[in-house]
Scaffold this motif. Structure first.
Motif, PDB file in Angstrom:
ATOM      1  N   GLN A 116       0.734  -1.304   0.079  1.00  0.00           N
ATOM      2  CA  GLN A 116      -0.038   0.048  -0.077  1.00  0.00           C
ATOM      3  C   GLN A 116       0.639   1.124   0.115  1.00  0.00           C
ATOM      4  O   GLN A 116       0.350   2.528   0.166  1.00  0.00           O
ATOM      5  N   LEU A 117       2.121   1.105  -0.259  1.00  0.00           N
ATOM      6  CA  LEU A 117       2.992   2.200   0.097  1.00  0.00           C
ATOM      7  C   LEU A 117       2.875   3.245  -1.108  1.00  0.00           C
ATOM      8  O   LEU A 117       2.426   2.898  -2.131  1.00  0.00           O
ATOM      9  N   SER A 118       2.930   4.593  -0.902  1.00  0.00           N
ATOM     10  CA  SER A 118       2.703   5.402  -1.974  1.00  0.00           C
ATOM     11  C   SER A 118       3.352   5.309  -3.155  1.00  0.00           C
ATOM     12  O   SER A 118       4.808   5.021  -2.961  1.00  0.00           O
ATOM     13  N   ASP A 119       3.109   5.698  -4.323  1.00  0.00           N
ATOM     14  CA  ASP A 119       4.122   5.557  -5.583  1.00  0.00           C
ATOM     15  C   ASP A 119       5.109   6.535  -5.553  1.00  0.00           C
ATOM     16  O   ASP A 119       6.323   6.070  -6.137  1.00  0.00           O
ATOM     17  N   GLU A 120       5.191   7.434  -4.748  1.00  0.00           N
ATOM     18  CA  GLU A 120       6.509   8.308  -4.682  1.00  0.00           C
ATOM     19  C   GLU A 120       7.550   7.749  -3.841  1.00  0.00           C
ATOM     20  O   GLU A 120       8.583   8.440  -4.145  1.00  0.00           O
ATOM     21  N   ILE A 121       7.302   6.812  -3.250  1.00  0.00           N
ATOM     22  CA  ILE A 121       8.447   6.238  -2.531  1.00  0.00           C
ATOM     23  C   ILE A 121       9.372   5.380  -3.478  1.00  0.00           C
ATOM     24  O   ILE A 121       8.633   4.289  -3.945  1.00  0.00           O
ATOM     25  N   THR A 122      10.706   5.730  -3.375  1.00  0.00           N
ATOM     26  CA  THR A 122      11.440   5.042  -4.369  1.00  0.00           C
ATOM     27  C   THR A 122      12.257   3.865  -3.796  1.00  0.00           C
ATOM     28  O   THR A 122      12.733   2.899  -4.408  1.00  0.00           O
ATOM     29  N   ALA A 123      12.723   4.016  -2.626  1.00  0.00           N
ATOM     30  CA  ALA A 123      13.597   3.109  -1.815  1.00  0.00           C
ATOM     31  C   ALA A 123      13.374   3.087  -0.434  1.00  0.00           C
ATOM     32  O   ALA A 123      12.738   4.115   0.234  1.00  0.00           O
ATOM     33  N   ALA A 124      13.747   1.914   0.397  1.00  0.00           N
ATOM     34  CA  ALA A 124      13.600   2.127   1.755  1.00  0.00           C
ATOM     35  C   ALA A 124      14.867   1.269   2.156  1.00  0.00           C
ATOM     36  O   ALA A 124      15.206   0.320   1.721  1.00  0.00           O
ATOM     37  N   LEU A 125      15.295   1.592   3.730  1.00  0.00           N
ATOM     38  CA  LEU A 125      16.307   0.740   4.178  1.00  0.00           C
ATOM     39  C   LEU A 125      15.610  -0.150   5.033  1.00  0.00           C
ATOM     40  O   LEU A 125      14.767   0.219   6.095  1.00  0.00           O
ATOM     41  N   TYR A 126      15.831  -1.228   4.826  1.00  0.00           N
ATOM     42  CA  TYR A 126      15.048  -2.509   5.557  1.00  0.00           C
ATOM     43  C   TYR A 126      15.919  -2.935   6.483  1.00  0.00           C
ATOM     44  O   TYR A 126      16.964  -3.600   6.491  1.00  0.00           O
ATOM     45  N   ALA A 127      15.150  -3.074   7.757  1.00  0.00           N
ATOM     46  CA  ALA A 127      15.963  -3.631   8.909  1.00  0.00           C
ATOM     47  C   ALA A 127      14.920  -4.746   9.496  1.00  0.00           C
ATOM     48  O   ALA A 127      14.209  -4.500  10.601  1.00  0.00           O
ATOM     49  N   PRO A 128      15.351  -5.987   9.289  1.00  0.00           N
ATOM     50  CA  PRO A 128      14.221  -6.920   9.710  1.00  0.00           C
ATOM     51  C   PRO A 128      14.335  -7.257  11.297  1.00  0.00           C
ATOM     52  O   PRO A 128      13.297  -7.880  11.641  1.00  0.00           O
ATOM     53  N   SER A 129      15.427  -6.692  11.931  1.00  0.00           N
ATOM     54  CA  SER A 129      15.369  -7.225  13.254  1.00  0.00           C
ATOM     55  C   SER A 129      14.442  -6.261  14.176  1.00  0.00           C
ATOM     56  O   SER A 129      14.250  -6.648  15.309  1.00  0.00           O
ATOM     57  N   ALA A 130      14.100  -5.181  13.552  1.00  0.00           N
ATOM     58  CA  ALA A 130      13.065  -4.252  14.373  1.00  0.00           C
ATOM     59  C   ALA A 130      11.712  -4.984  14.846  1.00  0.00           C
ATOM     60  O   ALA A 130      11.386  -6.030  13.938  1.00  0.00           O
ATOM     61  N   GLY A 131      11.308  -4.684  15.588  1.00  0.00           N
ATOM     62  CA  GLY A 131       9.945  -5.430  15.919  1.00  0.00           C
ATOM     63  C   GLY A 131       9.004  -4.385  16.811  1.00  0.00           C
ATOM     64  O   GLY A 131       9.318  -3.244  17.147  1.00  0.00           O
ATOM     65  N   VAL A 132       7.949  -5.072  17.189  1.00  0.00           N
ATOM     66  CA  VAL A 132       6.932  -4.343  18.072  1.00  0.00           C
ATOM     67  C   VAL A 132       6.787  -4.986  19.288  1.00  0.00           C
ATOM     68  O   VAL A 132       6.889  -6.184  19.242  1.00  0.00           O
ATOM     69  N   ILE A 133       6.303  -4.427  20.341  1.00  0.00           N
ATOM     70  CA  ILE A 133       6.084  -4.972  21.492  1.00  0.00           C
ATOM     71  C   ILE A 133       4.875  -4.097  22.214  1.00  0.00           C
ATOM     72  O   ILE A 133       4.914  -2.959  21.940  1.00  0.00           O
ATOM     73  N   ASN A 134       4.600  -4.590  23.096  1.00  0.00           N
ATOM     74  CA  ASN A 134       3.517  -4.029  24.163  1.00  0.00           C
ATOM     75  C   ASN A 134       4.167  -3.298  25.178  1.00  0.00           C
ATOM     76  O   ASN A 134       4.449  -3.868  26.150  1.00  0.00           O
TER      77      ASN A 134
END
Lengths: 474, 123, 406
Positions: free
Chosen positions: A132-150
């Motif tokens: 669903q990312l906007s078309d204007e976004i060309t690249a991203a730095l991807y960090a798979p180790s990040a997470g979410v927690i409560n």
């Protein structure tokens, strides 16, 4: 009455509670003090819940190292404390060539700090990760180790496990005076060998009580907005813009609970919990440049939190000129991520000082399963739970599927306020925001706590929920 | 001498706007009502308005703390607050049956106070 | 065809009446309700105004509920109280209660899950987050069922019927209601409630006003109120403060359809109600819906008619009746807030229920060759037309049109 302790920790937020839990491995007499009615009621209550990968801050800063280490430690804590933690991954986005150069900078910085598996993703690969990312976004730095927690559940898990291992917890205990070896609260006086100042927004005030004037804490408010579960179909990763000087920017965060959070703002000098329409509009507009399909109709709740920003913008962790007084101050982002590593750092300081005997307990309880939750159980597990405790068969909060058994358990674990129940169980956090279940929760609380309904509060002192008992009051 | 008053009928959810003609302190005719129940209401409304009171009484030993009640017929509007307060000072023992007369001649003008819900005893 | 039960989800008025109607068709009916006592929200609506059309008598909410429950019981409906529905899959209803989790294999299902109140978060009222902000319905439960006043000095935001009713209830129980604040230029609730709940007690109603701030760290200490322009933005220089300890919200009801979602029933994104055909069947075969879960009704008496239709059709379906396919979509010409049903067959008369977006005087509502004139149409009032089968001349679509006849 004076009590003799080895360590008094001031503040039961994420830092204080992580320290308490880590120190509870050792044969020590420890007190954890909290000025509010419950743990996590300060800064930690309104946290975004991200366990960052750790490529954001410069290698020279204290928080950089602790962030990467903290991220690693959550992997272990997830098993030990049965923490709800999921490595969903982070994406820092770029629009065009100029931005992409900055991604390269963060990639290099992250690699230098030891952040695992970083890479820059583009085109098809990026859309596959985040359709669903906007078309204007060309690249991203991807960090798979990040997470979410409560964040607050993490605090409660730390506090509960610390208490199981002998730490004494004192809520509603505001510190009014501090001297070498002495902490005085509104309730009592503690004599102690060490004082750990993890007082969040009040850390500078506590340090001043001890006669230390080495730093200042400035509040930086952040408003965040919670979106309905329906929004979770729109976003898979924690998504960041490129950061500014004061903040990591407006994020899109798929929470562990299946909702989506957008924000926070960064309002310097503000320490209140008000939300405002202009900031909401700005957050929404910024979010829609990332995920255009997010609409204001999805909004279910708004809140605001305050980050404690110390002089120098870094964490202040270490001993001071006052003997036995250790600062753990300025724990703003990435404080949640760093907390387990901060706890390790405090142990290292104590070891280095060498005047406290740090013997590991032989009976330390490290592994604690969470109490079961109706919402995440399959039908068979749920049936088994009901057979053991029929209260599991009564869903009190219909939106979040929270059973009566969970509400009662939360009270027995120390929740004494409606917000405490809500943060521990999620009851009242769903679509109806407590419209249906609040009354039943109050009834259960009154029964478990053995107090009249009119004494129940939302969040402690002066926040009574009911004004008059028509049956019994004249 | 005649004068005209417009009242909003509250007998049913239609909320008709009814015009009442008053002569010498007596309501003589009405118009604008979609049903015949509007007529006595509108006439009373300009002379001495009445309402059905719904309120609560305290319930002893019941499954609920309070029992909803209503008056068996409309009471004077000016008395509503005092009568609600009076109801709240009454305690009845569970069980109650819907329609039970809890107090006869509750308002001093012949309206009884009725239980408006059946509530069992606790346990 | 089978003796599989018709399962009714929800024990409010819609559920009770649908259950009764299904039982009257000879179906084996199970009504699943989370509460100990049937009646749903009616039990906390202790005011009068219910039942005039359905029972030919003016009743309070609990009286209506008691009658509806008694009828259901007499007709042989089996009650499963203190039981929550976890999900509906196909026609299998998974429930949980003190005895455990079980699946009911139903012949047909009727979802009567009612509605919920729009909470503070969805409105985005700025300000602090103290104790003392409640939805009107929660306040109603606290006062009428539990016997507690939520506060002593109260401001009500929104002029929906529950808010108006609560203004009177709280006044009668000894609280002071300082104001009712409505952002729209016209009240949201019925005219009679303005008269008997506000005017009777001299409670001021501020139309075209809103709450722009909530103050108080621990408990509400006051609110700021301001006039709004046509775009609902606060007008500078018009704001004033009221010191109060409570803010009640009565700003709209939303159909509650979490269970319908588990069944995979299509939901109308505009109204949040289930999409149903003229038989009140959802997009899932054998799963029906009615009442406030479909669209929020003004009157329980109108809701009862709809619920009876849903219950009857569910029983017919369970007995093997095959309904004519509903292939003609009902299209809103844009003048209506929402329209139910979404599809018709064109083979039988169809009841179409609707609300207009804007107040209308002397307007005709037409579908195909059918037309009906209305003297008044109000956005806060649901209306209906019964369209004969032969009026659906266009088999591709049935457009519901609003024509001004003045």
């Amino acid at each position: 009455m004076k009590k003799l302790y080895d360590i008094v920790i001031i503040g039961a937020g994420i830092a204080g509670s992580a320290i308490a839990r880590e120190l509870s491995r050792y044969d020590l007499k420890i007190a954890l003090l909290e000025k509010e009615a419950d743990a996590a009621f300060g800064v930690s209550k309104a946290n975004s819940g991200i366990v960052h990968a750790g490529f954001h801050s410069a290698p020279g800063m204290v928080k950089s190292r602790l962030c990467v280490r903290g991220n690693y430690l959550y992997g272990e804590l997830k098993d030990e404390l049965d923490l709800p933690f999921e490595r969903k991954g982070e994406l820092m986005i770029a629009r065009g060539a100029e931005d992409e150069e900055k991604l390269e900078f963060f990639l290099k910085q992250g690699n230098q700090l030891g952040v695992p598996d970083l890479k820059i993703v583009r085109g098809e690969e990026l859309r596959r990760l985040e359709p669903q990312l906007s078309d204007e976004i060309t690249a991203a730095l991807y960090a798979p180790s990040a997470g979410v927690i409560n964040p607050y559940e993490t605090v409660y898990r730390f506090v509960q496990n610390a208490m199981q291992n002998g730490v004494e917890f004192f809520p509603d205990s505001e510190v009014v005076a501090v001297a070498e070896g002495i902490v005085e609260t509104t309730e009592q006086t503690f004599e102690t060998k060490y004082i750990i100042n993890a007082a969040g927004l009040n850390a500078a005030k506590i340090a001043e009580m001890a006669g230390l004037h080495t730093f200042d804490i400035k509040p930086r408010k952040g408003q965040e907005y919670l979106l309905d579960r329906k929004a979770s179909a729109l976003v898979n990763h924690v998504i960041f813009p490129l950061p500014s000087k004061t903040s990591k920017g407006i994020l899109v965060i798929p929470t562990l609970d299946g909702t989506v959070m957008i924000g926070p703002s960064a309002e310097d000098g503000r320490d209140d919990d008000t939300t405002t329409n202009d900031v909401f509009d700005a957050i929404l507009a910024s979010t829609r440049t990332i995920i255009p399909s997010i609409t204001p109709k999805l909004l279910i709740s708004a809140f605001a939190g305050v980050r404690p920003v110390a002089t120098g913008d870094d964490f202040i962790i270490g001993p001071t000129g006052v003997k036995g007084f250790i600062n753990v101050a300025g724990i703003q982002s990435p404080g949640l991520t760093a907390a387990p590593a901060i706890a390790e750092a405090v142990v290292a300081i104590l070891k280095k000082n060498g005047d406290l005997l740090l013997n590991k307990k032989s009976d330390f309880i490290a592994y604690v399963p969470r109490h079961p939750k109706a919402r995440t159980m399959g039908k068979e597990d749920l049936s088994r739970s009901v057979a053991l405790d029929p209260h599991f068969g009564k869903l009190v909060c219909r939106c979040e599927h929270v059973s009566e058994a969970e509400i009662r358990q939360a009270v027995r674990e120390g929740a004494s306020t409606l917000d405490g129940i809500k943060l521990r169980t999620r009851a009242g956090m769903g679509r109806c925001q407590g419209g249906f279940c609040t009354y039943r929760i109050l009834e259960i609380m009154a029964e478990e706590l053995g107090v009249p309904m009119t004494e129940l509060t939302k969040k402690g002192a002066n926040s009574a929920l009911l004004a008059k008992d028509l049956k019994n009051d004249r | 001498m005649s004068e005209q008053h417009v009242v909003t009928c509250t007998v049913c959810p239609n909320g008709c706007e009814i015009t009442v003609t008053v002569e010498n302190g007596q309501a003589v005719s009405v118009s604008g009502n979609r049903c015949k129940r509007g007529e006595p209401y509108a006439k009373a409304e300009v002379v001495n308005p009445v309402r059905t009171l719904t309120a609560l009484v305290r319930l002893n030993g019941g499954e609920c703390a309070m029992c909803p009640v209503k008056t068996s017929r409309p009471v004077f509007k000016k008395d509503l607050k005092a009568l609600a307060e009076k109801a709240l000072s009454i305690t009845v023992d569970a069980p109650v049956r819907c329609g039970d007369v809890l107090v006869s001649d509750f308002d001093g003008n012949g309206a009884d106070l009725l239980a408006a819900r059946s509530i069992g005893a606790k346990g | 065809m089978t003796d599989k039960p018709v399962v009714i989800v929800g024990g409010g008025p819609a559920g009770l009446i649908a259950a009764t109607a299904a039982a009257e068709q000879g179906a084996n009916v199970i009504l699943v309700d989370r509460e100990k006592h049937a009646g749903g929200i009616l039990n906390q609506c202790i005011h009068t105004g219910f039942g005039l059309a359905f029972y030919k008598e003016e009743l309070t909410g609990p009286e209506f509920a008691e009658r509806a429950a008694a009828s259901a019981l007499v007709k042989g409906v089996k009650f499963m109280n203190e039981t929550s529905v976890l999900s509906v899959s196909g026609k299998t209803v998974s429930v949980i209660n003190e005895h455990g989790v079980s699946d009911i294999d139903a012949g047909a299902v009727v979802l009567c899950t009612g509605c919920r109140e729009r909470p503070r978060g969805a409105l985005h009222i700025p300000g602090t987050r103290p104790a003392g902000v409640y939805t009107a319905g929660l306040a109603q439960k606290l006062v009428n069922i539990a016997g507690f006043l939520p506060g002593k000095r109260i401001v009500i935001l929104g002029s929906g019927d529950i808010g108006l009713i609560m203004a009177r209830r709280l006044t009668l129980e000894g609280a002071e209601v300082l104001a009712v604040v409505e952002v729209m230029p016209a009240p949201g609730g019925l005219r009679r409630n303005i008269v008997q709940c506000l005017d009777d007690f001299g409670i001021p109603l501020y139309l075209s006003h809103t709450v722009t701030d909530i103050r108080g760290k621990n408990r509400v200490e006051g609110v700021t109120i301001a006039k709004v322009d046509e775009k609902f933005n606060p007008v500078e220089g018009t704001s004033f403060d009221l010191d109060c300890d409570t803010l009640l919200l009565s700003v709209g009801l939303i159909p509650e359809n979490e269970i319908a979602e588990t069944a995979g029933a299509e939901i109308d994104p505009a109204s949040n109600g289930m999409l149903v055909d003229e038989n009140l069947m959802t997009t899932v075969d054998g799963v029906f819906g009615c009442g406030n879960a479909l669209h929020v009704h003004n009157l329980v008496d109108d809701l009862a008619v709809e619920a009876a239709q849903a219950g009857k059709n569910a029983a017919l379906y369970a007995a093997g009746h095959v309904f004519a396919p509903c292939t003609i979509p009902v299209v809103n010409d844009g003048a209506f807030g929402n329209v139910v049903p979404a599809r018709v067959s064109g083979t039988q008369p169809a009841v179409i229920r609707f609300r207009v977006r804007r107040p209308q005087k002397g307007a005709a509502v037409s579908v195909g060759t059918f037309s009906k004139r209305f003297a008044h149409l109000q956005p806060n009032t649901m209306e209906s037309v019964t369209v004969p089968a032969d009026a659906f001349t266009d088999k591709k679509e049935a457009v519901l049109c609003l024509n001004n006849t003045l």
